[in-house]
Design a protein around this motif. Structure first.
Motif, PDB file in Angstrom:
ATOM      1  N   THR A 137      75.906  -3.894   4.341  1.00 16.13           N
ATOM      2  CA  THR A 137      75.245  -2.705   5.043  1.00 16.13           C
ATOM      3  C   THR A 137      76.199  -2.323   6.287  1.00 16.13           C
ATOM      4  O   THR A 137      76.869  -3.057   6.984  1.00 16.13           O
ATOM      5  CB  THR A 137      73.841  -2.697   5.608  1.00 16.13           C
ATOM      6  N   LEU A 162      63.712   1.557   7.652  1.00 12.07           N
ATOM      7  CA  LEU A 162      65.242   0.794   7.961  1.00 12.07           C
ATOM      8  C   LEU A 162      64.862  -0.481   7.979  1.00 12.07           C
ATOM      9  O   LEU A 162      63.986  -1.040   8.559  1.00 12.07           O
ATOM     10  CB  LEU A 162      65.605   1.316   9.160  1.00 12.07           C
ATOM     11  N   GLY A 163      65.689  -1.429   7.172  1.00 11.86           N
ATOM     12  CA  GLY A 163      65.556  -2.732   7.026  1.00 11.86           C
ATOM     13  C   GLY A 163      65.810  -3.360   8.381  1.00 11.86           C
ATOM     14  O   GLY A 163      66.544  -3.015   9.214  1.00 11.86           O
ATOM     15  N   ARG A 188      68.962  -4.915   9.810  1.00 13.84           N
ATOM     16  CA  ARG A 188      69.765  -3.984  10.100  1.00 13.84           C
ATOM     17  C   ARG A 188      69.390  -3.614  11.470  1.00 13.84           C
ATOM     18  O   ARG A 188      70.305  -3.388  12.391  1.00 13.84           O
ATOM     19  CB  ARG A 188      69.708  -2.697   9.258  1.00 13.84           C
ATOM     20  N   TYR A 206      66.529   6.903  11.129  1.00 14.52           N
ATOM     21  CA  TYR A 206      65.817   6.994   9.944  1.00 14.52           C
ATOM     22  C   TYR A 206      64.951   8.165  10.181  1.00 14.52           C
ATOM     23  O   TYR A 206      64.045   8.277  11.179  1.00 14.52           O
ATOM     24  CB  TYR A 206      65.336   5.776   9.065  1.00 14.52           C
TER      25      TYR A 206
HETATM   26  C1  LIG Z   1      69.350  -3.427   2.703  1.00 19.90           C
HETATM   27  C2  LIG Z   1      68.842  -4.995   3.070  1.00 19.90           C
HETATM   28  C3  LIG Z   1      68.565  -5.524   1.579  1.00 19.90           C
HETATM   29  C4  LIG Z   1      69.854  -5.589   3.669  1.00 19.90           C
HETATM   30  O1  LIG Z   1      69.396  -7.118   3.817  1.00 19.90           O
HETATM   31  C5  LIG Z   1      67.751  -4.735   4.064  1.00 19.90           C
HETATM   32  O2  LIG Z   1      67.779  -4.240   5.156  1.00 19.90           O
HETATM   33  C6  LIG Z   1      66.416  -3.862   3.352  1.00 19.90           C
HETATM   34  O3  LIG Z   1      65.858  -4.312   2.456  1.00 19.90           O
HETATM   35  N1  LIG Z   1      66.455  -2.780   3.831  1.00 19.90           N
HETATM   36  C7  LIG Z   1      65.390  -1.780   3.430  1.00 19.90           C
HETATM   37  C8  LIG Z   1      66.080  -0.432   3.026  1.00 19.90           C
HETATM   38  C9  LIG Z   1      66.801   0.257   3.957  1.00 19.90           C
HETATM   39  O4  LIG Z   1      67.269  -0.352   5.043  1.00 19.90           O
HETATM   40  O5  LIG Z   1      66.823   1.605   3.720  1.00 19.90           O
END
Ligand SMILES: CC(C)(CO)[C@@H](O)C(=O)NCCC(=O)O
Ligand SMILES: Nc1ncnc2c1ncn2[C@@H]1O[C@H](COP(=O)(O)OP(=O)(O)OP(=O)(O)O)[C@@H](O)[C@H]1O
Ligand SMILES: [K+]
Length: 249
Positions: free
Chosen positions: A128, A99-100, A103, A93
């Motif tokens: 995701t 980044l979640g 993930r 990122y």
């Molecule tokens: C995408 C979710 C909701 C999946 O649980 C989480 O990883 C999250 O809130 N992520 C933040 C945004 C991102 O990962 O770009």
């Protein structure tokens, strides 16, 4: 005993590991902090020494849960934090802290288990996809609505789509064109997920040929596992990464 928590947007997945860390002494899925406390208190012989958690909730919600756990069990709580690089994986990122964390941990777990390029697909409230190259470089990923969001959007924004959970489950026994509303919606959304998965696989092949591992995780992974027979279904992939990010000592 170690308490592990994956606090998602809709549910908290929890499990308790025995002292030797290899045996799961209890596990479950709950929809609130209080339900979590109740489930834990119902466990016989619970003796928590340590807790590690990952949360994609707001800091306020996460701190409230940590306070509750500290008060109820007197444990110290380690919380997974964002990192630019960890265990050979480099966060792709532009702003790594965005980044979640679920993930990120699933990526750490996947890269560790695959020891090579991998595609990590998580089917929760959101779906995701994340691409990690063989050298640990995170190429980025995709986020889209998961099954619960897709069906609820249809229910919320139409007047004539209404059905219950039992009918929904039964509708997914086949994917032929629906002849009832519930069949049409459930199968339609299920096909959207499958289409998404097939596109991710194509993209992974364009990067790495056949030399990559696919991981499926999250509550709805079973909806798509049939179309990726080569995939590794690892329901606890986030917990694998959580143990790497928050080791005991
Ligand atoms: C995408 C979710 C909701 C999946 O649980 C989480 O990883 C999250 O809130 N992520 C933040 C945004 C991102 O990962 O770009
Ligand atoms: N025991 C269970 N309890 C609740 N949901 C379950 C269970 N087993 C499977 N599911 C399915 O899992 C989905 C929720 O996925 P999951 O629990 O992985 O993520 P989440 O906590 O809702 O969200 P996030 O993506 O933020 O982690 C629901 O659509 C539900 O159908
Ligand atoms: K998740």
């Amino acid at each position: 005993m170690i308490l592990e928590l994956d606090c998602g947007n809709s549910f908290i997945k929890w499990r308790v590991l025995d002292a030797d860390v290899r045996r799961v002494a209890g596990e479950g899925v709950v929809d609130s902090d209080l339900a979590l406390l109740e489930s834990l208190k119902a466990l016989k012989g619970l003796a928590l020494k340590f807790c590690r958690l990952v949360s994609v909730r707001t800091p306020e919600e996460t701190h409230a849960l940590i306070a509750l756990l500290t008060q109820a069990f007197g444990v110290s709580v380690a919380c997974a934090a964002p990192a630019r690089e960890m265990s050979g994986v480099r966060n792709g990122y532009e702003e790594f802290e965005r980044l979640g964390l679920d993930r990120w941990l699933a990526m750490l777990g996947g890269f560790h288990l695959a020891s090579g390029a991998c595609l990590v697909l998580d089917f929760g409230t959101a779906v995701t996809a994340d691409f990690i190259a063989g050298d640990g470089e995170h190429l980025g990923g995709f986020i889209c609505p998961g099954m619960p969001l897709m069906r609820n959007q249809l229910r919320t924004h139409t007047r004539r789509i209404r059905y219950g959970d039992v009918a929904a489950e039964r509708a997914l026994e086949s994917l032929i064109p629906g002849r009832t509303t519930v069949e049409a919606v459930e199968r339609g959304c299920s096909l959207m997920l499958r289409g998404f998965v097939l596109t991710q696989l194509e993209m992974a092949r364009s990067y790495w040929g056949d030399d990559f591992t696919v991981f499926l995780t999250g509550g709805d992974a079973d909806l798509v596992s049939g179309i990726v027979p080569e995939a590794r279904v690892v329901p606890d992939l986030v917990f694998v990464g959580l143990a790497m990010a928050c080791p005991l000592s």
